[in-house]
Design an enzyme around this catalytic site. Structure first.
Site, PDB file in Angstrom:
ATOM      1  N   CYS A   1      -5.102   0.047   3.917  1.00  0.00           N
ATOM      2  CA  CYS A   1      -4.933  -1.334   4.379  1.00  0.00           C
ATOM      3  C   CYS A   1      -6.234  -2.127   4.374  1.00  0.00           C
ATOM      4  CB  CYS A   1      -4.320  -1.346   5.775  1.00  0.00           C
ATOM      5  SG  CYS A   1      -5.315  -0.465   7.016  1.00  0.00           S
TER       6      CYS A   1
ATOM      7  N   GLN B   1       0.810  -1.209   0.000  1.00  0.00           N
ATOM      8  CA  GLN B   1       0.000   0.000   0.000  1.00  0.00           C
ATOM      9  C   GLN B   1       0.849   1.267   0.000  1.00  0.00           C
ATOM     10  OE1 GLN B   1      -1.539  -1.109   4.097  1.00  0.00           O
ATOM     11  NE2 GLN B   1      -1.511   1.129   4.335  1.00  0.00           N
TER      12      GLN B   1
ATOM     13  N   HIS C   1      -5.306  -0.669  11.836  1.00  0.00           N
ATOM     14  CA  HIS C   1      -4.772  -1.361  10.664  1.00  0.00           C
ATOM     15  C   HIS C   1      -5.567  -2.635  10.427  1.00  0.00           C
ATOM     16  CE1 HIS C   1      -1.769  -2.074   7.635  1.00  0.00           C
ATOM     17  NE2 HIS C   1      -1.318  -3.178   8.186  1.00  0.00           N
TER      18      HIS C   1
ATOM     19  N   ASN D   1       0.485  -9.034   5.559  1.00  0.00           N
ATOM     20  CA  ASN D   1       0.408  -7.585   5.660  1.00  0.00           C
ATOM     21  C   ASN D   1       0.404  -6.994   4.253  1.00  0.00           C
ATOM     22  OD1 ASN D   1       0.344  -5.018   6.801  1.00  0.00           O
ATOM     23  ND2 ASN D   1       1.999  -5.431   8.226  1.00  0.00           N
TER      24      ASN D   1
END
Length: 449
Positions: free
Chosen positions: A77, A71, A367, A389
């Site tokens: 996210c 990102q 997040h 992630n």
């Protein structure tokens, strides 16, 4: 407010400063720590290496065999996480291991839809003081990048999705700060303009449409023009050629069969006035006019983990939201509730419970990511979790992180699961719309990942 008498007893005068200095120097340990921190980050001193070594990357249930996404310098996210969930299914259906949906496409439509909704909110709240808490909240960062699960579902159901090749990253999608600043300026200008003519419906309509047109212009020059159709050719990993020409909604239905409309977002709100089993929502939280309402079923952390394990064992990654920067070694890609002992470093009390952190603003969802694995004992107890992630491959193990189960309890706030995985009682609560507890717009449960 308690009116304390104004005295000089608490001034930082020379005597008090001398006392503080003497107290610091009286403990030789303080000088040792001071010297250590002069040359390195506090996390390098506070880390418990025994805990760190226990966070091994191998897990008994392991789904991912793909590369992570990135990102960059944006707050997308939540969109990356849901599109990563969808691509886990799409890569098999399209036969392309490294397939990605366009995150820029989802970002574009989220911001345009969110601006459209906010313009309605501005008109509806014209009787509220401009410097009051509600308006200050609505205008603080009206088109920031963050969002919630239900907001992502609303965008995808309304606008579909396209391959990344058809709407790739731009500088602004990956570095959104300056674009967002201009969007915020225009919306704040619109707030003043619309409140000025709130009693004139015709003038409200004119100014509203001009503001939306201006927002559309800013977005489109920064992010590009979304394709009206998915005209795409690709060769799958076996070498077979494919071609499609269809609407983005049709392409999403072709590429992914996960029933997004059936997912439920579970939260662990630790405050007792919001009991477990309650259905929660947050005022003024959303992004699409007429879209999916943001709702959470409040359950225990243990219940969230049980349903997450169930999905992972079925072969489905799990979207989750957390307070990411707590007890974290980012470069190593590791989280554990006792990973960093700051109390030992400073010799001061710092510990707060999850409830205390929520109440005082110390912790909230910041997040969103995907659970792609879990290490289970023989009796199905989670030991640690594997996390995909969206920070690129430079952290953790090629972008994948390891989370201790203790960290899940303390810092994970949300997971999205299938409604069919809930028990009968939970499904009944989810379906009982009249029993929703409505939280104020600024409540921590409305934080955007």
């Amino acid at each position: 407010m308690i009116d304390f008498p104004r005295t000089d007893s608490h001034r930082l005068d020379d005597q008090r400063l001398a006392t503080l200095r003497a107290r610091f120097l009286a403990d030789s340990r303080n000088r040792t720590v001071q010297n250590a921190l002069a040359r390195q980050d506090v996390d390098e001193v506070a880390v418990d290496h025994e805990v760190l070594l226990s966070l091994r990357s191998e897990v008994s249930v392991h789904l991912d065999d793909w590369k992570v996404t990135n990102q960059y310098e944006s707050g997308r996210c939540w969109l990356f996480a849901i599109l990563n969930l969808l691509r886990a299914d799409a890569r098999g259906r399209l036969g392309v291991k490294d397939f990605e949906f366009s995150q820029t496409h989802a970002m574009y439509w989220d911001k345009l839809e969110r601006a459209n909704l906010l313009l309605d909110e501005i008109v509806a709240t014209a009787d509220q003081p401009l410097d009051g808490r509600l308006m200050s909240h609505l205008l603080a960062g009206p088109l920031e990048d963050g969002g919630q699960w239900d907001m992502a579902v609303s965008v995808l159901l309304r606008h579909g999705a396209v391959p990344k090749q058809l709407m790739p990253e731009t500088y602004a999608s990956s570095h959104s700060k300056h674009m967002n600043a201009r969007l915020h300026q225009r919306l704040r200008r619109a707030a003043l303009d619309l409140r000025e003519v709130a009693d004139d419906p015709q003038e409200v309509s004119i100014r509203r449409e001009q503001a939306l047109s201006d927002i559309h212009t800013i977005l489109t020059v920064h992010l590009g023009t979304p394709p009206e159709r998915v005209d795409w050719e690709w060769r799958d990993d076996r070498g077979d050629f494919h071609r499609v020409s269809e609407q983005p909604q049709e392409f999403l239905a072709r590429a992914c069969w996960l029933p997004l409309e059936e997912y439920v977002c579970l939260v662990d709100d630790p405050r007792p006035e919001h009991p477990k089993g309650a259905l929660l929502t947050v005022e003024h939280l959303g992004n699409v006019v007429g879209g999916r309402p943001v709702r959470y079923l409040n359950v225990s952390s243990a219940r969230m983990k049980k349903l997450a394990v169930q999905a992972l064992k079925r072969g489905e990654p799990v979207w989750f939201g957390c307070d990411v920067a707590q007890q974290e070694l980012r470069a190593e890609g590791r989280w554990a509730a006792n990973l960093l002992d700051y109390e030992d470093v400073y010799q001061v009390p710092l510990t707060l419970t999850k409830e205390e952190r929520v109440r005082t603003g110390e912790s909230q969802m910041t997040h969103a990511m995907l659970l792609t694995g879990v290490d289970l004992t023989d009796d199905e107890t989670p030991l640690r979790w594997r996390v995909e992630n969206s920070w690129g491959p430079g952290r953790g193990e090629e972008g994948f992180f390891v989370m201790a189960d203790s960290w899940f309890d303390e810092y994970v706030f949300e997971v999205a699961v299938r409604r069919s995985d809930l028990d009968e009682t939970e499904r009944g609560i989810v379906d009982a719309d009249a029993e929703v507890i409505t939280l104020p717009a600024w409540d921590p449960m409305g934080a955007l990942a």
